[in-house]
Design an enzyme around this catalytic site. Sequence first.
Site, short mmCIF file in Angstrom:
data_model
loop_
_atom_site.label_atom_id
_atom_site.label_comp_id
_atom_site.label_asym_id
_atom_site.label_seq_id
_atom_site.Cartn_x
_atom_site.Cartn_y
_atom_site.Cartn_z
CG ASP A 212 -2.02 0.96 1.21
OD1 ASP A 212 -2.85 0.85 0.31
OD2 ASP A 212 -2.07 1.87 2.08
CD GLU A 264 -2.30 2.37 -3.67
OE1 GLU A 264 -3.45 2.71 -3.93
OE2 GLU A 264 -1.79 2.49 -2.53
O1 TEU Z 1 -4.71 3.95 -1.67
C1 TEU Z 1 -3.90 5.07 -1.73
C2 TEU Z 1 -4.06 6.00 -2.82
O2 TEU Z 1 -3.08 6.52 -3.28
C3 TEU Z 1 -5.36 6.32 -3.34
O3 TEU Z 1 -5.64 6.22 -4.63
C4 TEU Z 1 -6.46 6.67 -2.45
O4 TEU Z 1 -7.22 5.53 -2.29
C5 TEU Z 1 -7.28 7.77 -3.05
O5 TEU Z 1 -7.34 8.76 -2.13
C6 TEU Z 1 -8.63 7.28 -3.43
O6 TEU Z 1 -9.31 8.18 -4.23
C7 TEU Z 1 -4.40 2.98 -0.72
C8 TEU Z 1 -5.49 1.95 -0.63
O7 TEU Z 1 -5.61 1.29 -1.85
C9 TEU Z 1 -6.75 2.63 -0.20
O8 TEU Z 1 -7.83 1.74 -0.16
C10 TEU Z 1 -6.51 3.22 1.16
O9 TEU Z 1 -7.63 3.96 1.54
C11 TEU Z 1 -5.28 4.10 1.20
O10 TEU Z 1 -4.17 3.53 0.55
C12 TEU Z 1 -4.84 4.34 2.61
O11 TEU Z 1 -4.32 3.16 3.14
#
Ligand code: TEU
Length: 556
Positions: A212, A264
Site C-alpha cells: 500500500d 501501489e
Molecule cells: O490507496 C492510496 C491511494 O493513493 C489512493 O488512490 C487513495 O485511495 C485515493 O485517495 C482514493 O481516491 C491505498 C489503498 O488502496 C486505499 O484503499 C486506502 O484507503 C489508502 O491507501 C490508505 O491506506
Amino acid sequence: MAQESINGYTRHWWKEAVVYQIYPRSFQDSNGDGIGDLPGITSRLDYLKNLGVDVLWLSPHYDSPNADNGYDIRDYRKVMREFGTMQDFDDLLAGVKGRGMRMIVDLVANHTSDEHAWFVESRKSKDNPYRDYYLWRPGKPQPDGQLLPPNNFGSAFSGPAWTLDASTGEYYLHLFAEKQPDLNWDNPKVRDEVYDLMRFWLDKGVDGFRMDVIPFISKDAAFPDVLPHESQVHINANGPHLHEYLREMNDRVLSHYDCTTVGEAHGITIEDTPQLVDERRHELNMIFNFDTVRLNRDGRNWRRWSLPELKAIYTRQDVALGKHSWNTIFLANHDNPRLVSAFGDDSPEYREKSAKLLVTMLLTLKGTPYLYQGDELGMTNYPFRSIEEYDDIEAKNAWAHDVLTGYESAEHYLENLAKVSRDHARTPMQWDASANAGFTSGSKPWLAVNPNYTGINAAQVVADPYSVYQFTRNLLALRKATLALVYGDFEDMAPEHPSLFLYERTLGDERYLIALNFSRDTVALPEPVANGRVVLSNTEGKFGELRGWEARIVLA
Ligand code: TEU
Ligand code: CA
C-alpha cells in the site's frame, strides 16, 4: 543456476500469472453477520480455480478498527475479528496452495491505525520509547497566538494531514485519515518491525505482498510546504530515502523468499517506474501506476476520456520499461469504479460485450494482469443517489469538508461521486439470484447489494456458455498456453484511431493481432487482421469489420 530468458525477459512465475484481487469484506459472508470473511473465501476457491486465475491478492485481513476498511491496521499479526481467526487464514492459504494457486497479502506499512499499540504509546509523551515510531512535529505559532500545522500537506481524505494531539501539544502526520498516523521509516526500529512482520507472513507461506502507498514511506524530515506549482502526491512519492529503504527490505527480507511484490505507486510516473522495478536494482517486481485509472478524473471529478489517451499510456509504459523492468496491467480495484462502467459501456445492450472486450485487453497487453472480483461477471456501478448510501471515509469526509461548508454544491458533488466512488467496487459480490445475491444469509449486508444481481451473478454466468465469465475463462486458458501474449513485443498499430485499439504481440515468428472496438459503431479492419485466423472473439464476427464493442484476437 542460469535464469531462463524469453525475448530478452527473465522468465518468472509472477510475469506469467494472472492475479485476482479479493476485497474480503465484500466477497462472501459465511456466518450471516453481513460481512465477508475468510471462511467465505475458502468456500469459493473452486470457483476461482475453475476461472483459471493463478494468484489471489487479499486486501487487508488484519486486526483493524476499520476506519478505512482494514487499511488502518491495529495488529499486523492478528486476523480481523470480523474475518475470522488465524486458523481460518491458515485454512484459506492451504486451500489456495492445495489447488495450485498462490496468494499475496496487503502490506500497509506507510501508516498504522491510531489504535496500534505503537501509536497508543507514541502519543503518551515526548520521551516515550515509541515516540519516534511516528512523525511528530511542533506547530507553527502565529503572531496572533494561533497555532498552525507544521506544513501545508493535505490529507487524501480531506483537511490537513496534521492533527494536533492534546496530550503533548504536538502534531502527528497522517497522509490519509486522522486514524491512520504515518510511520517514521527513518527510525531503524520501525524498519526492523516491518521486516519482522513481513517474515511472519512469508514464513506462513504467503507468496508476496501488494504494498500500500509504498512510495510514500520516506519523507523529507524538514517538511517544507508544497509550493503552488508542485504536486503533493509527487513529493510524497519521491522522498529522499525511498530507494535505500526498498533495497534494504529486499536484501533483508524479500530476497530470501520465492515471493513477488507489487507496489501501489500513486505519484510515480511511468518514466520513473524502472527506478522501482528494474530487476538490476533489487527493489520491487512491479507497481501500479495511476495513469490509466486517473484518466477519467479531473481532480476528484469525473472526466470524459478518449481512447487515444489510454492507448498512449500503454505505449509509454512499453517504451519506458525496456526488458529489465516489468509492470502491471489493471483498470479496476477496490479504490475505483467498476471496470465496465468506467471503461466500457454498461448499457444493457453492450455491457457483456464491452466487459469481454476489456478483459481481452487486460489479458493481452504486456504486463501482469490484475482482475478485480466481479470483473468476470461484468459487475457494474451501483445506482447511488444520496450521501447516506455511501460508506467510504473518503466520500464522507469530503462531504463534510466541502459540501456541508458550502464550498461545493451537493448536487455537483453527488453527481461526480456517483461516477467515481470507491464504494462501487465494494458492494457485495453477486453469487446468485437469491436474497442479497447469496453474499450473506443474514438480512443486512454491510453495504447494499447492487439491485441488478438477479440478472448479473455468478450462478448465471457459470451456467451460460456465452457469459463474460466463460469468455474470461477461455482467455485465461489462451494466455496460459501462449508465451507470446506474456513476453511478446507490443506495438500499437493505430495509435490515432479514435475507437479502434489495434495492437500486435510478437514472439519469434508468432504474431498475434488484437483488435478492440471501443465504440458502438462498426469500424473497418485492416487486411492482416481481417485475413488472420480468429483465435478468440466476443461476437460472431463479420469479415473486414468489427461491430460495436467487438473484440477479436487473430493469429496472423
Ligand atoms: O490507496 C492510496 C491511494 O493513493 C489512493 O488512490 C487513495 O485511495 C485515493 O485517495 C482514493 O481516491 C491505498 C489503498 O488502496 C486505499 O484503499 C486506502 O484507503 C489508502 O491507501 C490508505 O491506506
Ligand atoms: Ca461474516
